[in-house]
Motif scaffolding. Structure first.
Motif, PDB file in Angstrom:
ATOM      1  N   GLY A 104      52.630  39.060  33.982  1.00  0.00           N
ATOM      2  CA  GLY A 104      52.850  40.485  34.230  1.00  0.00           C
ATOM      3  C   GLY A 104      53.990  40.707  35.215  1.00  0.00           C
ATOM      4  O   GLY A 104      53.822  40.531  36.414  1.00  0.00           O
ATOM      5  N   VAL A 105      55.153  41.065  34.697  1.00  0.00           N
ATOM      6  CA  VAL A 105      56.328  41.221  35.564  1.00  0.00           C
ATOM      7  C   VAL A 105      56.282  42.580  36.254  1.00  0.00           C
ATOM      8  O   VAL A 105      56.063  43.606  35.603  1.00  0.00           O
ATOM      9  CB  VAL A 105      57.619  41.100  34.726  1.00  0.00           C
ATOM     10  N   GLN A 106      56.485  42.597  37.574  1.00  0.00           N
ATOM     11  CA  GLN A 106      56.545  43.875  38.289  1.00  0.00           C
ATOM     12  C   GLN A 106      57.861  44.584  37.960  1.00  0.00           C
ATOM     13  O   GLN A 106      58.885  43.930  37.753  1.00  0.00           O
ATOM     14  CB  GLN A 106      56.453  43.635  39.803  1.00  0.00           C
ATOM     15  N   PRO A 107      57.835  45.929  37.942  1.00  0.00           N
ATOM     16  CA  PRO A 107      59.032  46.693  37.555  1.00  0.00           C
ATOM     17  C   PRO A 107      60.238  46.422  38.451  1.00  0.00           C
ATOM     18  O   PRO A 107      61.380  46.558  38.018  1.00  0.00           O
ATOM     19  CB  PRO A 107      58.595  48.154  37.687  1.00  0.00           C
ATOM     20  N   SER A 108      59.994  46.035  39.701  1.00  0.00           N
ATOM     21  CA  SER A 108      61.114  45.830  40.627  1.00  0.00           C
ATOM     22  C   SER A 108      61.862  44.513  40.370  1.00  0.00           C
ATOM     23  O   SER A 108      62.947  44.296  40.916  1.00  0.00           O
ATOM     24  CB  SER A 108      60.593  45.839  42.069  1.00  0.00           C
ATOM     25  N   ALA A 109      61.322  43.627  39.538  1.00  0.00           N
ATOM     26  CA  ALA A 109      61.957  42.320  39.316  1.00  0.00           C
ATOM     27  C   ALA A 109      63.244  42.477  38.515  1.00  0.00           C
ATOM     28  O   ALA A 109      63.281  43.178  37.504  1.00  0.00           O
ATOM     29  CB  ALA A 109      61.000  41.384  38.592  1.00  0.00           C
ATOM     30  N   THR A 110      64.312  41.832  38.991  1.00  0.00           N
ATOM     31  CA  THR A 110      65.598  41.904  38.292  1.00  0.00           C
ATOM     32  C   THR A 110      66.149  40.517  37.955  1.00  0.00           C
ATOM     33  O   THR A 110      66.997  40.364  37.086  1.00  0.00           O
ATOM     34  CB  THR A 110      66.656  42.604  39.168  1.00  0.00           C
ATOM     35  N   VAL A 169      61.737  21.357  34.547  1.00  0.00           N
ATOM     36  CA  VAL A 169      61.418  22.669  35.119  1.00  0.00           C
ATOM     37  C   VAL A 169      59.946  22.730  35.509  1.00  0.00           C
ATOM     38  O   VAL A 169      59.079  22.186  34.810  1.00  0.00           O
ATOM     39  CB  VAL A 169      61.820  23.790  34.128  1.00  0.00           C
ATOM     40  N   SER A 170      59.676  23.371  36.644  1.00  0.00           N
ATOM     41  CA  SER A 170      58.291  23.455  37.103  1.00  0.00           C
ATOM     42  C   SER A 170      57.857  24.892  37.392  1.00  0.00           C
ATOM     43  O   SER A 170      56.681  25.126  37.639  1.00  0.00           O
ATOM     44  CB  SER A 170      58.095  22.606  38.366  1.00  0.00           C
ATOM     45  N   GLY A 171      58.787  25.822  37.362  1.00  0.00           N
ATOM     46  CA  GLY A 171      58.353  27.188  37.594  1.00  0.00           C
ATOM     47  C   GLY A 171      59.482  28.195  37.603  1.00  0.00           C
ATOM     48  O   GLY A 171      60.669  27.846  37.628  1.00  0.00           O
ATOM     49  N   LEU A 172      59.085  29.450  37.538  1.00  0.00           N
ATOM     50  CA  LEU A 172      60.016  30.582  37.632  1.00  0.00           C
ATOM     51  C   LEU A 172      59.496  31.518  38.704  1.00  0.00           C
ATOM     52  O   LEU A 172      58.305  31.827  38.736  1.00  0.00           O
ATOM     53  CB  LEU A 172      60.052  31.375  36.325  1.00  0.00           C
ATOM     54  N   GLN A 173      60.421  31.949  39.574  1.00  0.00           N
ATOM     55  CA  GLN A 173      60.053  32.932  40.582  1.00  0.00           C
ATOM     56  C   GLN A 173      60.781  34.222  40.260  1.00  0.00           C
ATOM     57  O   GLN A 173      62.004  34.241  40.103  1.00  0.00           O
ATOM     58  CB  GLN A 173      60.464  32.414  41.964  1.00  0.00           C
ATOM     59  N   LEU A 174      60.020  35.321  40.162  1.00  0.00           N
ATOM     60  CA  LEU A 174      60.610  36.630  39.877  1.00  0.00           C
ATOM     61  C   LEU A 174      61.070  37.259  41.188  1.00  0.00           C
ATOM     62  O   LEU A 174      60.320  37.283  42.163  1.00  0.00           O
ATOM     63  CB  LEU A 174      59.581  37.543  39.212  1.00  0.00           C
ATOM     64  N   LEU A 175      62.311  37.760  41.204  1.00  0.00           N
ATOM     65  CA  LEU A 175      62.900  38.302  42.425  1.00  0.00           C
ATOM     66  C   LEU A 175      63.483  39.691  42.155  1.00  0.00           C
ATOM     67  O   LEU A 175      63.791  40.018  41.005  1.00  0.00           O
ATOM     68  CB  LEU A 175      64.048  37.395  42.906  1.00  0.00           C
ATOM     69  N   ASP A 176      63.671  40.471  43.235  1.00  0.00           N
ATOM     70  CA  ASP A 176      64.321  41.777  43.068  1.00  0.00           C
ATOM     71  C   ASP A 176      65.799  41.709  43.472  1.00  0.00           C
ATOM     72  O   ASP A 176      66.429  42.722  43.734  1.00  0.00           O
ATOM     73  CB  ASP A 176      63.585  42.864  43.856  1.00  0.00           C
TER      74      ASP A 176
END
Ligand SMILES: Cc1cc2nc3c(=O)[nH]c(=O)nc-3n(C[C@H](O)[C@H](O)[C@H](O)COP(=O)(O)OP(=O)(O)OC[C@H]3O[C@@H](n4cnc5c(N)ncnc54)[C@H](O)[C@@H]3O)c2cc1C
Lengths: 203, 241
Positions: A104-110, A169-176
């Motif tokens: 579930g991606v937060q709307p602020s993630a770019t 690859v071991s992960g993805l971090q969602l950032l703004d």
């Protein structure tokens, strides 16, 4: 412009393959290995993949769990910034859309910052890993992905230069915001579109 | 954890038209090219340039070549190229390029496989992989930092050694895999752990460069000898299967 190298005419290429972005050449059957680190031994028994950062709920999959997700394949071309391209290749794995959907991606993630078990990182706009354009891939030409090419599983973002397709690859971090990864901090482009020849910072 | 934030990496390096001012035969299969740049740029030991060849029809071929010359050396920028049979750019540079020719180049590039003289460095190179390590050795010698550097170079035969008259020194060791010079104490064999100078000082950073096979073998050897994997920086050249 118009300046050419005395005596150079190219390796008697036939018609230039239109699948090749500018400045790229077809490496044929070869698949060069370019890695800046010690090749790790990653055990699938302890392997995991995590999506975290700006998500509704961080999600982690084991090797078996990620294989239980809907399978997805890519058939097409890959392009390395060192100017080789490999045409008509096939990968299998899971679409990043599936993984992001679960977390579930937060709307602020770019943007996303992908990370590897070696500590390697690479940054990507969120839009470049969604819409069936990016995968976690563990199969190459129907066989397990070899360790020197990022096995057991690598990120696959074939429409960008291949350093974006983080091995192990071991992960993805969602950032703004955009946060330069390993090569990006070392002079390489933040986006890396081969058709725009975005090789180095400033291109 | 790999974490290197450097401001010394190139932010934006334009293409330049370099003039070939000298060519030196290092071995039967390797040549060094001295390049004069219109706008010389400072580099770090370990960085590379991209060389671009352009055909009259606009077709281009670009390849990366490590800088062999030391940072701060007022002489011309030097690259060393191994001639790979059937290789598009390396055979052209070997067979066609003459002193006075111009080449499009871009650089310096790379901020990871660099040594700035700040930590002890263990340099392990195979074949043409010695090129960026030579920049590090030259830099150390020019700046009184040889105590920080240990170099091991693996070559097939004495005739395959680059920079032969310059490389020898208390800080460098040679490994011959096929043929050794007369009376050389070590029999010809691939690199073994005994070839790595030990003990390896705490805080040492290792730089491994060569073909993919060599780089894998050497980097795993260093980890087995106790160098933490994140302290091993690897650069792989050339073809692989
Ligand atoms: C960061 C970096 C630094 C480097 N530094 C150096 C350096 O200091 N010195 C150096 O010599 N090299 C260096 N290299 C390697 C260099 O960039 C080139 O890859 C090398 O010179 C070969 O280029 P080429 O055009 O001659 O060969 P290519 O045309 O790229 O071919 C490479 C080899 O594959 C073979 N080949 C090509 N096409 C095929 C095919 N379809 N099927 C089978 N075989 C094929 C060729 O015969 C040749 O042996 C470096 C590479 C990198 C990434």
């Amino acid at each position: 412009m118009g300046r050419f190298t005395r005596g150079f005419s190219g390796r008697g290429q036939k018609e230039r393959d239109l699948r090749l972005p500018p400045g790229q050449y077809d490496t044929g059957d070869r698949w060069p290995v370019l890695t800046a680190e010690v090749t790790p031994r990653v055990d699938t028994a302890t392997w995991s993949f995590t999506v975290d950062g700006l998500v509704a709920k961080p999600a982690t999959w084991s090797w078996d769990e990620i294989h239980a997700l809907p399978a997805s394949t890519f058939a097409g071309d890959i392009h390395c910034v060192t100017t080789w391209s490999k045409l008509g290749v096939n990968f299998g794995g899971v679409s990043i859309d599936t993984l992001l959907g679960a977390a579930g991606v937060q709307p602020s993630a770019t943007h996303v910052l992908a990370r590897s078990s070696t500590g390697y990182t690479t940054n990507l706009p969120l839009a470049d890993v969604t819409g069936d354009k990016a995968w976690v891939a563990w199969e190459y030409e129907g066989k397990p992905l070899p360790v020197e090419h990022g096995g057991p599983a690598r990120l696959l973002v074939p429409h960008l230069y291949f350093w974006k397709s983080a091995k192990w690859v071991s992960g993805l971090q969602l950032l703004d915001h955009d946060e330069p990864g390993f090569w990006e901090r070392n002079g390489y482009h933040d986006r890396g579109d081969p058709w725009l020849e975005q090789r180095y910072q400033g291109d | 954890m790999i974490d290197l934030v450097t401001d010394s990496g190139p932010r934006s390096s334009p293409w330049q038209n370099a003039k070939v001012v000298g060519i030196k035969e290092e071995t039967a299969r390797a040549k060094s090219f001295q390049l004069a740049l219109p706008e010389p740029a400072p580099h770090l030991a370990g960085q590379h340039y991209v060389v671009r060849l352009t055909a009259p029809d606009g077709y281009t071929a670009s390849r990366s070549y490590s800088i062999a010359s030391a940072p701060g050396d007022p002489r011309e920028l030097e690259i060393t190229v191994e001639r790979l049979e059937g290789g598009e750019v390396s055979t052209f540079l070997h067979d066609e390029v003459a002193v006075g020719d111009e080449l499009d180049v871009r650089g310096p590039i790379g901020g990871w496989f660099v040594w700035e003289g700040d930590v002890p460095a263990l340099l392990v190179g195979g074949g043409s992989g010695v090129v960026p390590l030579m920049a590090m050795l030259r830099y150390a010698r020019l700046n009184g930092k040889v105590d920080l550097v240990r170099l091991v170079v693996s070559v097939r035969t004495p005739e395959d050694l680059y920079y032969a008259e310059e490389i020898a020194g208390p800080e460098s060791a040679l490994v011959y895999t096929r043929v050794t010079p007369a009376a050389f104490p070590r029999p010809p064999a691939r690199l073994t752990p005994e070839d790595i100078p030990q003990p390896i000082a705490a805080g040492t950073r290792a730089y491994v460069c060569g073909s993919s096979g060599f780089a894998d073998a050497a980097s795993h050897m260093l980890v087995d000898l106790g160098v933490p994997a994140p302290q091993v920086r690897v650069e792989r050249f050339g073809p692989s299967g």
